[in-house]
Write an enzyme that holds these catalytic residues in place. Structure first.
Site, short mmCIF file in Angstrom:
data_model
loop_
_atom_site.label_atom_id
_atom_site.label_comp_id
_atom_site.label_asym_id
_atom_site.label_seq_id
_atom_site.Cartn_x
_atom_site.Cartn_y
_atom_site.Cartn_z
N GLY A 169 34.27 -41.93 -34.45
CA GLY A 169 34.56 -43.23 -35.07
C GLY A 169 36.00 -43.29 -35.53
O GLY A 169 36.87 -42.59 -35.02
N GLY A 170 36.23 -44.11 -36.54
CA GLY A 170 37.60 -44.28 -37.05
C GLY A 170 38.19 -42.99 -37.59
O GLY A 170 39.41 -42.88 -37.76
C1 HXC Z 1 26.16 -38.91 -44.70
C2 HXC Z 1 25.70 -37.39 -43.10
C3 HXC Z 1 26.59 -38.04 -42.21
C4 HXC Z 1 27.28 -39.18 -42.68
C5 HXC Z 1 25.76 -36.34 -41.21
N1 HXC Z 1 25.21 -36.36 -42.43
N2 HXC Z 1 26.60 -37.38 -41.05
N3 HXC Z 1 25.49 -37.84 -44.34
N4 HXC Z 1 27.03 -39.59 -43.94
N5 HXC Z 1 28.15 -39.84 -41.90
C6 HXC Z 1 24.26 -35.40 -42.97
C7 HXC Z 1 22.91 -35.45 -42.28
O1 HXC Z 1 22.10 -36.43 -42.89
C8 HXC Z 1 22.38 -34.05 -42.53
O2 HXC Z 1 21.90 -33.97 -43.84
C9 HXC Z 1 23.64 -33.20 -42.48
O3 HXC Z 1 24.74 -34.10 -42.69
C10 HXC Z 1 23.84 -32.52 -41.16
O4 HXC Z 1 23.67 -33.49 -40.15
P1 HXC Z 1 22.77 -33.23 -38.86
O5 HXC Z 1 22.57 -34.55 -38.24
O6 HXC Z 1 21.56 -32.45 -39.25
O7 HXC Z 1 23.71 -32.29 -38.03
P2 HXC Z 1 23.91 -32.24 -36.47
O8 HXC Z 1 22.60 -32.23 -35.78
O9 HXC Z 1 24.84 -31.10 -36.24
O10 HXC Z 1 24.64 -33.61 -36.09
C11 HXC Z 1 25.93 -33.87 -36.59
C12 HXC Z 1 26.31 -35.33 -36.29
C13 HXC Z 1 25.21 -36.28 -36.85
C14 HXC Z 1 26.44 -35.52 -34.78
C15 HXC Z 1 27.66 -35.58 -36.94
O11 HXC Z 1 24.93 -35.90 -38.20
C16 HXC Z 1 25.63 -37.71 -36.83
O12 HXC Z 1 25.55 -38.37 -35.80
N6 HXC Z 1 26.02 -38.23 -38.00
C17 HXC Z 1 26.37 -39.61 -38.16
C18 HXC Z 1 27.69 -39.86 -37.52
C19 HXC Z 1 28.15 -41.27 -37.75
O13 HXC Z 1 27.63 -42.22 -37.14
N7 HXC Z 1 29.08 -41.42 -38.72
C20 HXC Z 1 29.67 -42.66 -39.00
C21 HXC Z 1 30.74 -42.85 -37.96
S1 HXC Z 1 31.65 -44.31 -38.22
P3 HXC Z 1 20.73 -32.97 -44.25
O14 HXC Z 1 20.48 -33.25 -45.67
O15 HXC Z 1 19.58 -33.28 -43.34
O16 HXC Z 1 21.28 -31.59 -44.01
C22 HXC Z 1 32.85 -43.79 -39.18
C23 HXC Z 1 33.76 -44.89 -39.55
C24 HXC Z 1 35.02 -44.35 -40.05
O17 HXC Z 1 33.01 -42.70 -39.53
C25 HXC Z 1 35.99 -45.49 -40.05
C26 HXC Z 1 37.34 -45.08 -40.50
C27 HXC Z 1 38.30 -46.19 -40.28
#
Ligand code: HXC
Length: 511
Positions: A171-172
Site C-alpha cells: 500500500g502507501g
Molecule cells: C493491524 C495488523 C495489520 C494492520 C497485520 N496485523 N496487519 N494489525 N493493522 N495493518 C496483525 C494481524 O491481525 C495479526 O495479529 C498480526 O498482525 C500478524 O498478522 P498475520 O496476518 O497473522 O501475519 P501474516 O500471515 O504473516 O500476514 C502478514 C500480512 C497480513 C500479509 C501483512 O497481516 C496482512 O495482509 N495485513 C493487512 C495488510 C493491509 O491491508 N494493510 C493496510 C494496507 S493499506 P495477531 O493478533 O493475530 O497476531 C496501507 C495504507 C497506507 O497501509 C497508506 C499510506 C499513505
C-alpha cells in the site's frame, strides 16, 4: 514506593519492552526465515552502540478494544548507534506487535528520529517489516505516514536515507522507502507493492504471486525500485554497513577517506589489450573499474537492473567516488530509458553528497524503437543530461571506445561541465557510426566496393579521438594501463573544486 521497588519497576518495564509481541510471535518471525527487529538493529550497528529512544511509548487508541492491548514501544524500535564509529539513526518495525503496523504513536517515533537525523546531520536507516497502516486507527495512521513522507523529502539531499525491506511493505507504505536514497530487499522474505495479488486479480484478472509481483528480484531486475538484493537479513545489514562506508554523514561533509595501501602508480598491462580491435566486439567494462579502484573493491548498485549501464562506488587513493559506465557487454552499452533513469538518479545522489563522479563512456547512441519513443526516451534521456549538467562535484570522464551522437554529449562531456575528459587511443567520437553515416551521405549511390572504401575513410577520419583532442574537447589521450594514476591525478587536481549554480528555488527536472 522504595527506591528498590522503583528500580524493579524500571527493570520490569525494560524486560517487557524487549519482548515486543511475546515469545510466540517472535518465534513465528524466526520460523519465516526473518530476524526480529532488535536482532536486526544489533546486526546493523557496531557492538554495544545502540541507544534506544521511546522504549515506553504506547498507542493512544481506544477503538476496537485496543485500550486493553498496549505494548511498550508499540511495535517500533527506534534510536541511534554507530557504524564504523560514525553516528546513524535507525528505526525498525517490529512485526510481532500488530504485524509491525503503523500507528499514530509509532509514526511519531519515526518522525522523532527523522528530525534528529536532520538536526544532527547523520544518516537514517529504516528497517521495514510491516502490515501497513494500523487498521484500528484509520486516518491517524495515514497522517503518520504523510508526516514521514514529508520528512523524507525534507531530508533528501541533506542526510543519506537508507531503507531495507525485510518483510511485507504494501500500500502507501511503499512510498517512504521509495523517497529514500537506496532500497535493500531480502530474497524470499520481503515484498513491496502498491496493490497486492488479490486486488490485481479482481481489477485486471491477472494472476501473479507475491514474490513475482513484488519480491526482491522483481524490484531489483524489473522495476528498478530496489538497489540491492541480499540473501537474508544478516547479509542485508552487512551490505548496508558496507554502503555507509562510502557516504558522508550529511551534505556538508566530504565522504570518509580510508587509509590506502594500493599504490596510485599501479599500472595494469591487461587494460592495454582489453578493448577489442573489432569495434563490434564486446568487452566487460567492469574489468576496467575493478582494475583501477583501490584493492579492486567495487560496490555495485542496481547490478541486476538496466545492465547496459553500470553504477556503483569505489575508492581511488582512499577517497570514495561514484562510477557511471556504459556496458558494451550488454546491448552494446546503448542508452535506453531504464539506463538513463538508473544513471541519472545515481549522478544526482553523488552530487548531493559530494562524491566525485567517474564516467566511462562506450556508447553507440540511444536505443531506437517505438517502445523507447512512446515510453519517453526523450524526457528520460534528458534527465541524464540534466543530472550531469547540474552536478558540481568533480566530474572525470574517459571515453574508452564509442561516443556517438547525443550519447557523446550526455556522458559527462566537456560541454556538460566535465572537469577532465580523457580518451583511450581506441576512442571513436563522431556524429554516428561509419555505416550509418555512409548510408546517409551517399544513400544508394555506391557500389559495395565503394561503400566499403567510404566506410573505411570515414572511420579513419572521424572515428578517432584526435579530432576532439585537437579541439580541446578531450584533455588527454591516455594509455589504458595508466588509467588508475590518471584518475587519481585528475581527482587530486579537482580536490578544491568550487562551483556554484545560479540561485533558484529549484530546477525543473524533466519528470
Ligand atoms: C493491524 C495488523 C495489520 C494492520 C497485520 N496485523 N496487519 N494489525 N493493522 N495493518 C496483525 C494481524 O491481525 C495479526 O495479529 C498480526 O498482525 C500478524 O498478522 P498475520 O496476518 O497473522 O501475519 P501474516 O500471515 O504473516 O500476514 C502478514 C500480512 C497480513 C500479509 C501483512 O497481516 C496482512 O495482509 N495485513 C493487512 C495488510 C493491509 O491491508 N494493510 C493496510 C494496507 S493499506 P495477531 O493478533 O493475530 O497476531 C496501507 C495504507 C497506507 O497501509 C497508506 C499510506 C499513505
Amino acid at each position: 514506593m522504595s527506591l528498590s521497588t522503583k528500580y524493579k519497576e524500571l527493570d520490569d518495564r525494560n524486560q517487557a519492552a524487549l519482548l515486543g509481541g511475546g515469545t510466540e510471535r517472535l518465534a513465528k518471525i524466526h520460523d519465516s526465515g526473518r530476524k526480529t527487529a532488535r536482532e536486526r538493529v544489533k546486526d546493523l550497528l557496531d557492538p554495544e552502540t545502540f541507544v534506544e529512544l521511546d522504549k515506553f511509548v504506547t498507542h493512544r487508541n481506544h477503538d476496537f478494544g485496543m485500550e486493553k492491548q498496549k505494548i511498550l514501544g508499540d511495535g517500533m524500535v527506534t534510536g541511534y548507534g554507530k557504524i564504523d564509529g560514525r553516528l546513524v539513526y535507525v528505526y525498525a518495525q517490529d512485526f510481532s506487535v500488530f504485524g509491525g503496523s503503523l500507528s499514530r504513536a509509532n509514526a511519531d517515533k519515526i518522525v522523532k528520529v527523522q528530525d534528529l537525523s536532520m538536526k544532527m546531520g547523520a544518516p537514517l536507516i529504516g528497517l521495514n517489516d510491516s502490515g501497513g497502516a494500523r487498521i484500528q486507527e484509520g486516518v491517524e495512521s495515514l497522517a503518520g505516514y504523510a508526516d514521514i513522507f514529508y520528512r523524507n523529502v525534507q531530508a533528501s539531499g541533506v542526510v543519506p536515507q537508507i531503507s531495507a525491506i525485510l518483510g511485507p511493505c504494501a500500500g502507501g507504505a511503499v512510498y517512504s522507502p521509495a523517497l529514500t536514497d537506496f532500497i535493500f530487499m531480502t530474497k524470499g522474505t520481503s515484498y513491496m507493492f502498491v496493490t497486492g495479488p488479490d486486488v490485481i486479480k479482481t481489477v485486471t484478472h491477472e494472476e501473479v504471486t507475491k514474490e513475482d509481483l513484488g519480491g526482491a528480484m522483481a524490484h531489483n531486475s524489473k522495476s528498478g525500485v530496489a538497489h540491492f538484493r541480499a540473501d537474508d537479513d544478516v547479509q542485508a545489514m552487512m551490505m548496508i554497513r558496507e554502503l555507509m562506508g562510502f557516504l558522508p554523514s550529511n551534505n556538508m561533509e566530504d565522504p570518509p577517506v580510508k587509509p590506502c595501501t594500493d599504490s596510485a602508480h599501479r599500472e595494469d598491462e591487461k587494460l592495454q589489450t582489453l578493448i577489442p580491435d573489432d569495434p563490434n566486439k564486446a568487452y566487460d567494462i567492469k574489468e576496467i573499474i575493478l582494475s583501477v579502484v583501490d584493492d579492486h573493491n567495487f560496490f555495485e548498485v542496481q547490478q541486476y537492473y538496466a545492465q547496459n549501464i553500470v553504477i556503483g562506488f569505489g575508492r581511488l587513493n582512499g577517497k570514495p567516488v561514484g562510477f557511471v559506465a556504459n556496458q558494451p557487454a550488454m546491448l552494446a552499452g546503448v542508452l535506453d530509458i531504464d539506463a538513463s533513469l538508473k544513471a541519472a538518479r545515481f549522478v544526482r545522489f553523488c552530487d548531493a553528497f559530494n562524491i566525485p563522479i567517474i564516467t566511462l563512456a562506450d556508447v553507440p547512441g540511444f536505443l531506437p524503437g517505438t517502445n523507447q519513443e512512446f515510453g519517453g526516451i526523450i524526457k528520460h534521456g534528458a534527465k541524464l543530461i540534466y543530472a550531469y549538467a547540474e552536478a558540481t562535484v568533480p566530474k572525470i570522464t574517459i571515453i574508452t571506445r564509442k561516443a556517438y551522437g547525443g550519447a557523446y554529449c550526455v556522458m559527462s562531456s566537456k560541454h556538460l561541465g566535465g572537469d577532465i575528459n580523457y580518451t583511450y587511443p581506441s576512442a571513436e567520437i563522431a556524429v554516428m557510426g561509419p555505416d550509418g553515416a555512409v548510408n546517409i551521405l551517399y544513400r544508394n549511390k555506391l557500389s559495395d566496393e565503394e561503400k566499403s572504401k567510404a566506410v573505411y575513410d570515414y572511420r579513419e577520419t572521424f572515428c578517432t579521438p584526435y579530432k576532439a583532442a585537437g579541439l580541446g574537447y578531450i584533455d588527454e589521450v591516455i594509455y589504458p594501463r595508466q588509467t588508475r594514476l590518471k584518475l587519481i591525478q585528475a581527482l587530486e587536481m579537482c580536490e578544491n573544486k568550487r562551483q556554484t549554480s545560479p540561485p533558484k528555488k529549484h530546477g525543473n527536472l524533466p519528470l
